[in-house]
Design a protein around this motif. Sequence first.
Motif, PDB file in Angstrom:
ATOM      1  N   TYR A 243       0.835  -1.200   0.000  1.00 15.30           N
ATOM      2  CA  TYR A 243       0.000   0.000   0.000  1.00 15.30           C
ATOM      3  C   TYR A 243       0.870   1.250   0.000  1.00 15.30           C
ATOM      4  O   TYR A 243       1.800   1.374   0.807  1.00 15.30           O
ATOM      5  CB  TYR A 243      -0.934   0.000   1.212  1.00 15.30           C
ATOM      6  N   LEU A 244       0.542   2.148  -0.913  1.00 11.97           N
ATOM      7  CA  LEU A 244       1.242   3.419  -1.060  1.00 11.97           C
ATOM      8  C   LEU A 244       0.341   4.537  -0.550  1.00 11.97           C
ATOM      9  O   LEU A 244      -0.799   4.681  -1.008  1.00 11.97           O
ATOM     10  CB  LEU A 244       1.591   3.654  -2.531  1.00 11.97           C
TER      11      LEU A 244
ATOM     12  N   PHE B  99       3.677   0.758   2.693  1.00 13.45           N
ATOM     13  CA  PHE B  99       3.498  -0.233   3.759  1.00 13.45           C
ATOM     14  C   PHE B  99       3.490  -1.613   3.134  1.00 13.45           C
ATOM     15  O   PHE B  99       2.622  -1.931   2.321  1.00 13.45           O
ATOM     16  CB  PHE B  99       2.210   0.018   4.534  1.00 13.45           C
ATOM     17  N   HIS B 100       4.452  -2.424   3.540  1.00 13.38           N
ATOM     18  CA  HIS B 100       4.840  -3.708   2.960  1.00 13.38           C
ATOM     19  C   HIS B 100       5.692  -3.439   1.708  1.00 13.38           C
ATOM     20  O   HIS B 100       5.386  -2.533   0.935  1.00 13.38           O
ATOM     21  CB  HIS B 100       3.685  -4.622   2.545  1.00 13.38           C
TER      22      HIS B 100
ATOM     23  N   PHE C 230       6.284  -1.746   7.699  1.00 16.95           N
ATOM     24  CA  PHE C 230       5.855  -3.146   7.606  1.00 16.95           C
ATOM     25  C   PHE C 230       5.409  -3.608   8.982  1.00 16.95           C
ATOM     26  O   PHE C 230       5.809  -3.063  10.005  1.00 16.95           O
ATOM     27  CB  PHE C 230       6.961  -4.045   7.054  1.00 16.95           C
ATOM     28  N   SER C 231       4.570  -4.630   8.978  1.00 14.46           N
ATOM     29  CA  SER C 231       3.976  -5.132  10.207  1.00 14.46           C
ATOM     30  C   SER C 231       4.964  -5.945  11.039  1.00 14.46           C
ATOM     31  O   SER C 231       5.111  -5.720  12.238  1.00 14.46           O
ATOM     32  CB  SER C 231       2.749  -5.996   9.873  1.00 14.46           C
ATOM     33  N   HIS C 232       5.637  -6.908  10.388  1.00 15.26           N
ATOM     34  CA  HIS C 232       6.602  -7.743  11.100  1.00 15.26           C
ATOM     35  C   HIS C 232       7.649  -8.233  10.104  1.00 15.26           C
ATOM     36  O   HIS C 232       7.511  -8.043   8.898  1.00 15.26           O
ATOM     37  CB  HIS C 232       5.909  -8.917  11.807  1.00 15.26           C
TER      38      HIS C 232
ATOM     39  N   CYS D 193      -3.650  -3.720   7.918  1.00 11.22           N
ATOM     40  CA  CYS D 193      -3.808  -4.796   8.884  1.00 11.22           C
ATOM     41  C   CYS D 193      -3.042  -6.071   8.525  1.00 11.22           C
ATOM     42  O   CYS D 193      -3.362  -7.148   9.045  1.00 11.22           O
ATOM     43  CB  CYS D 193      -5.290  -5.099   9.096  1.00 11.22           C
ATOM     44  N   GLY D 194      -2.033  -5.955   7.670  1.00  7.62           N
ATOM     45  CA  GLY D 194      -1.090  -7.050   7.469  1.00  7.62           C
ATOM     46  C   GLY D 194      -1.741  -8.381   7.180  1.00  7.62           C
ATOM     47  O   GLY D 194      -2.562  -8.524   6.264  1.00  7.62           O
TER      48      GLY D 194
END
Length: 244
Positions: free
Chosen positions: A37-38, A47-48, A76-78, A160-161
């Motif tokens: 996601y931009l 994100f990611h 990033f989430s993890h 929400c990954g």
Amino acid sequence: MITNEQSRTRIDEVQAGIYRISTPLFGVEGGFSFNQYLVVDDEPVLFHTGPRGMFALTADAIGNVLPVEKLRYVGFSHYENDECGALNAFLDKAPHAQPLCGTINAMINGDAFDRAPRVLSDGESLGIGQRTLVWFDAPHLPHAWECGYLFEKESATLFCGDLFTQGGAEHPAVTTDDILESSEAMRKGLDYYAHAPNGGALLDKLLACRPALLACMHGSAYRGDGAALLLALKGRLRPAIVPA
């Protein structure tokens, strides 16, 4: 919009100024998809990153909206290949970009980043121009000690990954249809949740934001009552977690 005919990578605006980049994967049973996601603003955020091998596909898709060099943060989430496998490639391409992550991630994985991260504590806000991002620690939800999520306040978008992971190779960019049942089928088939005892409390923290868009990393983004969907997920997990 399709940005690569061979891979079928595409980019779609799922919320004003927020774009979903998706690459389908047909080589596994049932198919799968990887989404990034931009977020466009004065200081753009990705994100990611997608897996390392998909860097060129993702970068090309971003280039249809803005030059990759303008990225300011890569979150990033993890720490997992589909979350951040191409992180250092993006840092190399975008000279002013920083990794964006939570405190645990920075502590245990920071040495793997080619540039020092911008670290956010639980509940901390970050202004990127007209938008404000909020980081939420979510250890082991669904997995990884360092797990966490970003929430974009102005559009009420929760990145929400791996929550609500949907199988299948191709999906509409955004849907108002139910995604709980398809994501539950994936969860029950692969059992990738950590079953942490505080999972219920963590879901309560996320649903309190009342997200209007759930930006999922696999499958469609969901537009609707995100809090209700998170509450429904909590109900499905109740036998495996101890609710707060």
